[in-house]
Design a protein around this motif. Structure first.
Motif, PDB file in Angstrom:
ATOM      1  N   GLU A  11       3.321   6.841   3.129  1.00  0.00           N
ATOM      2  CA  GLU A  11       2.537   5.602   3.111  1.00  0.00           C
ATOM      3  C   GLU A  11       3.291   4.566   2.296  1.00  0.00           C
ATOM      4  O   GLU A  11       3.852   4.882   1.242  1.00  0.00           O
ATOM      5  N   LEU A  12       3.304   3.341   2.785  1.00  0.00           N
ATOM      6  CA  LEU A  12       4.001   2.277   2.079  1.00  0.00           C
ATOM      7  C   LEU A  12       3.113   1.723   0.975  1.00  0.00           C
ATOM      8  O   LEU A  12       1.894   1.591   1.152  1.00  0.00           O
ATOM      9  N   PRO A  13       3.690   1.405  -0.175  1.00  0.00           N
ATOM     10  CA  PRO A  13       2.874   0.865  -1.270  1.00  0.00           C
ATOM     11  C   PRO A  13       2.358  -0.533  -0.948  1.00  0.00           C
ATOM     12  O   PRO A  13       2.925  -1.250  -0.115  1.00  0.00           O
ATOM     13  N   GLY A  14       1.299  -0.911  -1.597  1.00  0.00           N
ATOM     14  CA  GLY A  14       0.743  -2.245  -1.411  1.00  0.00           C
ATOM     15  C   GLY A  14      -0.386  -2.254  -0.406  1.00  0.00           C
ATOM     16  O   GLY A  14      -0.731  -1.247   0.213  1.00  0.00           O
ATOM     17  N   ARG A  15      -0.960  -3.443  -0.213  1.00  0.00           N
ATOM     18  CA  ARG A  15      -2.098  -3.610   0.683  1.00  0.00           C
ATOM     19  C   ARG A  15      -1.619  -3.958   2.088  1.00  0.00           C
ATOM     20  O   ARG A  15      -0.480  -4.370   2.301  1.00  0.00           O
ATOM     21  N   LYS A  16      -2.519  -3.770   3.050  1.00  0.00           N
ATOM     22  CA  LYS A  16      -2.231  -4.194   4.413  1.00  0.00           C
ATOM     23  C   LYS A  16      -2.072  -5.713   4.437  1.00  0.00           C
ATOM     24  O   LYS A  16      -2.671  -6.399   3.617  1.00  0.00           O
ATOM     25  N   PRO A  17      -1.273  -6.248   5.333  1.00  0.00           N
ATOM     26  CA  PRO A  17      -0.657  -5.601   6.481  1.00  0.00           C
ATOM     27  C   PRO A  17       0.704  -4.975   6.201  1.00  0.00           C
ATOM     28  O   PRO A  17       1.264  -4.345   7.089  1.00  0.00           O
ATOM     29  N   PHE A  18       1.268  -5.155   4.993  1.00  0.00           N
ATOM     30  CA  PHE A  18       2.600  -4.617   4.728  1.00  0.00           C
ATOM     31  C   PHE A  18       2.551  -3.190   4.214  1.00  0.00           C
ATOM     32  O   PHE A  18       3.442  -2.394   4.477  1.00  0.00           O
TER      33      PHE A  18
END
Length: 696
Positions: A302-309
């Motif tokens: 999972e990529l860190p940070g909030r959606k959409p990134f």
């Protein structure tokens, strides 16, 4: 009926650490791959440098301003994009990829799972394709080498009932064929990529390979067997991507794409495969994957940070291919593999909706560019995917800067004499002839892949005959270019808006894909494209009054925008597509002579559709359908675990409402979406005894 799923055969699929590169050894590419890369990338760079210099020379070197520099920068980006496409196509012609075919007599010594993830799809159409492929493999003596797995993420209760009853009908059709299984996840973690990962982690050790399909995929049994033989012969090959053609669409928009893919797709695919070599890519479907390599190397973090990134990786296929290659496995596309198809978006708006999710996923790849151990070509794949969506706002910005320059020249009086002492006035200089040549060169590069594809189709008699003759090829290419040019401006503005939405943090969500065309109501067409039409009409009127010479150059763009509501409305109208088919307009080979596998899929679809439920209400009326649905339910996970206690509460309230209703069918109309989901998960509620017991 047998259990809907086989015994567990778990295989661990750990998430990969993007900060640490695994130890890997890579075989050298052939000289042909390096030559193709030199031509594709080096040729594009050389052409772009030359065009950039010519652009600067077109303006007065002593009077270059900020707008002119901005125009040059934007021109370099757009020109480089089309130059790479043209040079890549030429590389495929000069250095075509060499692929040794599998031994036609080699036995299949491996077990392959044909996996089809589905999400609220038309079960009859998807399962009909699986029936045709499964029976075709069985007819060739390969039933025991394959198993078919339907991986459901469906949430809609009526679609769920259609799937389970269609699955039962499919099993009845597949007697004597490969084993077929159906599984529905109760939690859609990770969307499609998570669906496939769940399959690998629960049953991956059971299979050597998996053939990943989309819900609208169709493949010839001979193609499937050939792919397996090629992978058996190449122990380091982890992913073999076919080159799926577009087929089966009946709307004008689908016919445009299908014809374009049939004429130009081969030369474009050869070019891409030529410079990729074994640093290939994954398109998410119609590809054969070595299961253990995938499990060991392609687990998505999972990529860190909030959606959409941040969050789950959306465009997972590019990343999975890059991770496989990072671990030393070969990833390859073989463009000679025919007999592989997928469906086309039926209309302009459905295409834009699909693009919205892909745009977010591809932009998300920017965070993966620094990942440790990635091959340079894998990073290039990421950049190409990002560029595919950034090119629209760049094109739009270039048009706006050009218009600003036009307004500047029209509104500002040039200064012929400066404050410095000079004998002669300084006349402003603009080399219109040089700019005309640049425009002509850009257009030629843009159309080069189309021209080469058309020449190949027309020069090979057997191929031209499949399109209806050389005249049909030439006429179709001309019509496709005109229609695509008219649709492009609206697509440009929609994609530019999508990029802006992504950059300000709006998530695309996960919507069901629309695969069937329909006539767009005028209200919806004007709502979606009224602004486009206003820009086209208003911009055209303004240029007519101020700069009619510029209007000539921008007329294709302005006309496409002005007609956008009408074009969008007609793009999904199957009646217009049928009229085009009667006249042979934009016929692809599959339109003129339906493949046998497609006819078999349509026949199987018709049978399944007659035997399946239309929704939950049919389960009440038909005991056989209720039994089919109940047989497919996993008793270990009967309810969706949304929040603590909520599924059990929904089941209880559904039982009470159904027990109090004058009839079960009437009671279904009283239920909330959560209660309908509880009924689908617990079909006992649709029987009088079950309702009474659960309501008590």
């Amino acid at each position: 009926m047998n259990a809907p799923t086989p015994a567990a055969a778990p295989l661990a699929m750990p998430a990969q650490d993007l900060r640490r590169a695994p130890r890997a050894r890579f075989a050298r590419q052939s000289w042909r791959v390096y030559a193709a890369r030199l031509l594709a990338f080096g040729g594009a760079a050389a052409l772009t440098v030359y065009a950039s210099d010519q652009m600067l020379r077109a303006f007065d070197p002593e009077g270059v301003n900020a707008l002119q520099l901005a125009l040059r920068a934007l021109f370099v980006l757009t020109f480089g994009w089309i130059a790479f496409s043209g040079c890549s196509t030429i590389a495929g012609l000069l250095f075509p990829p060499f692929r040794a075919q599998g031994d036609p007599d080699a036995p299949l010594t491996t077990r392959t799972a044909i996996v089809m993830p589905v999400y609220n799809e038309d079960a009859a159409a998807s399962f009909g394709a699986l029936a045709a492929m499964g029976r075709g493999l069985a007819a060739r003596g390969h039933a025991d080498a394959f198993e078919i797995f339907i991986l459901s993420d469906t949430r809609d209760p009526d679609a769920w009932a259609r799937e389970t009853t269609a699955f039962a009908a499919l099993r009845r059709q597949m007697q004597g064929g490969p084993a077929i299984w159906w599984r529905r996840r109760t939690v859609n973690r990770g969307r499609k990529a998570g669906n496939v990962q769940d399959f690998v982690e629960r049953w991956g050790a059971r299979y050597d390979f998996m053939l990943v399909l989309d819900a609208d995929s169709l493949m010839e049994p001979e193609t499937i067997v050939e792919m397996i033989r090629r992978m058996q012969a190449a122990p380091r090959l982890a992913l073999l991507q076919s080159n799926p053609a577009l087929a089966g669409g009946t709307t004008p928009f689908a016919r445009i794409q299908q014809f374009a893919g049939a004429v130009y797709g081969r030369v474009v695919a050869r070019g891409v495969a030529a410079w990729q070599g074994t640093d290939g890519n994954f398109w998410g479907h119609n590809a054969l994957i070595r299961v253990r390599a995938f499990a060991e190397s392609a687990g998505l973090p999972e990529l860190p940070g909030r959606k959409p990134f941040g969050g789950h990786i959306l465009s997972h296929d590019f990343v999975e291919a890059a991770l496989l290659r990072r671990a030393g496995w070969d990833v390859r596309m073989d463009p000679d593999l025919g007999g592989s198809w997928e469906g086309a978006p039926p209309s302009l708006l459905t295409s834009a909706a699909r693009d919205r999710r892909w745009a977010q996923g591809n932009v998300q790849h920017a965070a993966l560019l620094p990942a440790a151990g990635l091959r340079m070509v894998s990073r290039v794949h990421f950049l190409i995917g990002i560029g595919a969506y950034l090119v629209s706002p760049i094109w739009l910005a270039m048009i706006l800067v050009g218009l600003a320059l036009t307004a500047q020249s029209a509104l500002l009086r040039p200064e012929y004499f400066s404050d410095a002492v000079q004998l002669f006035p300084r006349w402003p200089r603009f080399d219109s002839e040089r700019m005309a040549w640049l425009f002509a060169g850009s257009t030629a590069l843009l159309l080069l892949p189309k021209a080469l594809g058309a020449l190949e189709a027309a020069s090979r008699p057997e191929l031209a005959a499949r399109f209806g003759g050389r005249g049909r090829v030439a006429g179709g290419v001309g019509l496709e270019i005109v229609l695509s040019a008219l649709l492009a401006p609206a697509l440009m503005l929609m994609q530019a808006r999508q990029i802006i939405e992504i950059l300000i943090g709006r998530d695309s969500g996960w919507k069901t894909q629309e695969r069937a065309g329909s006539v767009l109501p005028w209200r919806d067409a004007l709502s979606a494209h009224g602004g486009h039409a206003a820009i086209g009409l208003g911009g055209g009127a303004l240029l007519w009054l101020v700069q009619p010479g510029v209007l000539v150059w921008l007329s294709p763009i302005l006309l496409g925008l002005a007609l956008a509501p009408l074009l969008s409305r007609l793009s999904g109208d199957a009646r217009v597509g049928t009229a085009m088919a009667r006249r042979g307009l934009l016929d692809s080979p599959e339109d003129r002579a339906r493949p046998r596998i497609a006819l078999a899929a349509e026949a199987a679809e018709a049978t399944i559709r007659r035997e399946m439920a239309a929704g939950l209400a049919d389960l009440v009326r038909n005991p056989r359908l209720l039994a089919d649905h109940a047989a497919a339910i996993d008793p270990r996970a009967p309810l969706d675990p949304q929040r603590d206690g909520e599924p059990a509460l929904a089941r209880l309230t559904a039982a009470a409402k159904l027990a109090a209703a004058p009839s079960c069918e009437a009671g279904l109309g009283w239920l909330t979406p959560a209660e309908r989901a509880a009924v689908a998960a617990c079909p006992e509620l649709l029987t009088p005894g079950g309702r009474a017991r659960l309501a008590a």
